[in-house]
Design a protein around this motif. Sequence first.
Motif, short mmCIF file in Angstrom:
data_model
loop_
_atom_site.label_atom_id
_atom_site.label_comp_id
_atom_site.label_asym_id
_atom_site.label_seq_id
_atom_site.Cartn_x
_atom_site.Cartn_y
_atom_site.Cartn_z
N ASP A 27 1.32 -1.23 -0.18
CA ASP A 27 0.22 0.06 0.03
C ASP A 27 0.94 0.92 0.07
O ASP A 27 0.90 1.31 0.78
CB ASP A 27 -1.62 -0.12 0.99
CG ASP A 27 -1.86 0.92 1.63
OD1 ASP A 27 -2.22 1.62 0.30
OD2 ASP A 27 -2.40 1.44 2.10
N ASN A 32 -5.21 2.89 1.98
CA ASN A 32 -6.06 1.36 2.21
C ASN A 32 -6.40 0.74 0.65
O ASN A 32 -8.03 -0.33 0.33
CB ASN A 32 -6.88 1.31 2.75
CG ASN A 32 -6.73 1.61 4.51
OD1 ASN A 32 -5.27 1.10 4.63
ND2 ASN A 32 -7.17 2.01 5.12
N SER A 33 -5.29 0.61 -0.25
CA SER A 33 -5.43 0.26 -2.08
C SER A 33 -4.48 -0.79 -2.35
O SER A 33 -3.40 0.14 -1.76
CB SER A 33 -6.51 0.74 -2.15
OG SER A 33 -5.34 2.62 -2.68
N GLU A 63 -12.90 -7.50 -6.50
CA GLU A 63 -12.93 -6.26 -7.53
C GLU A 63 -13.90 -5.78 -7.18
O GLU A 63 -15.03 -6.05 -7.21
CB GLU A 63 -12.65 -6.96 -9.05
CG GLU A 63 -10.76 -6.89 -9.03
CD GLU A 63 -10.78 -7.37 -11.06
OE1 GLU A 63 -9.76 -6.55 -11.23
OE2 GLU A 63 -11.76 -8.19 -11.34
N GLU A 64 -13.87 -4.44 -7.30
CA GLU A 64 -14.80 -3.28 -7.79
C GLU A 64 -16.35 -3.87 -8.64
O GLU A 64 -15.21 -4.39 -9.68
CB GLU A 64 -14.46 -2.04 -7.83
CG GLU A 64 -13.26 -1.48 -7.27
CD GLU A 64 -14.54 -1.27 -5.60
OE1 GLU A 64 -15.90 -1.25 -4.91
OE2 GLU A 64 -13.26 -1.98 -4.36
N TYR A 70 -7.02 -1.61 -9.08
CA TYR A 70 -6.92 -1.72 -6.60
C TYR A 70 -7.38 -1.77 -6.67
O TYR A 70 -8.80 -2.14 -6.72
CB TYR A 70 -7.21 -0.43 -6.67
CG TYR A 70 -5.66 0.67 -7.28
CD1 TYR A 70 -4.11 0.62 -6.98
CD2 TYR A 70 -5.66 1.53 -8.71
CE1 TYR A 70 -3.12 1.56 -7.89
CE2 TYR A 70 -4.88 1.98 -8.91
CZ TYR A 70 -2.98 1.91 -8.46
OH TYR A 70 -2.10 2.67 -8.99
N GLN A 72 -9.93 -3.22 -2.17
CA GLN A 72 -9.36 -2.21 -1.52
C GLN A 72 -9.64 -2.93 -0.06
O GLN A 72 -9.72 -4.37 -0.12
CB GLN A 72 -10.55 -1.58 -0.65
CG GLN A 72 -10.61 -0.89 -2.44
CD GLN A 72 -10.23 0.92 -2.17
OE1 GLN A 72 -9.45 0.87 -1.00
NE2 GLN A 72 -9.54 1.55 -3.20
#
Length: 162
Positions: A27, A32-33, A63-64, A70, A72
Amino acid sequence: MADDKEAAEALIAELQKNIKDAFAVFDHESNNSVDVREIGTIIRSLGCCPSEGELHELLAEVEEEEPTGYIQLDKFLPMMTRVLLERKYRPQPEDVILRAFEVLDQTKKGYLTQEELTKYLTEEGEPFTQEEMEEMLSAAVDPEKNIIFYKDFAAMMTIDDT
């Protein structure tokens, strides 16, 4: 019963601290990613050895919805805690790794050359990338003889988590 609950909570707290510490190494922006490409290294540093396919499944889980490149910490932490609690993706035992090397060492000389190992690991099965090969060879090759004594390397590749 309360002791069991306290022990479980202590174990989870310790696992989560280890996960956060490993995550923090990558990081670089302290936000925080981490870069998605670092997740495999983080997971492996925690003693798990997923295949590339399994790693992609784990990435899909954290994953988003619209991938940003990235990952989180708040998504990674619960997933990785579960993986560690379930003892998933454990490394192979030393004797299994040793037998695999012995299969490759058809003349039973007790070692492999860099060229032999590179050929096997980049042309067979799930091939290693050039970067993975270089990283592994830097740890595996005996610097004086320029060969891989696989019995020593197999011992180094395993972790004792009894």
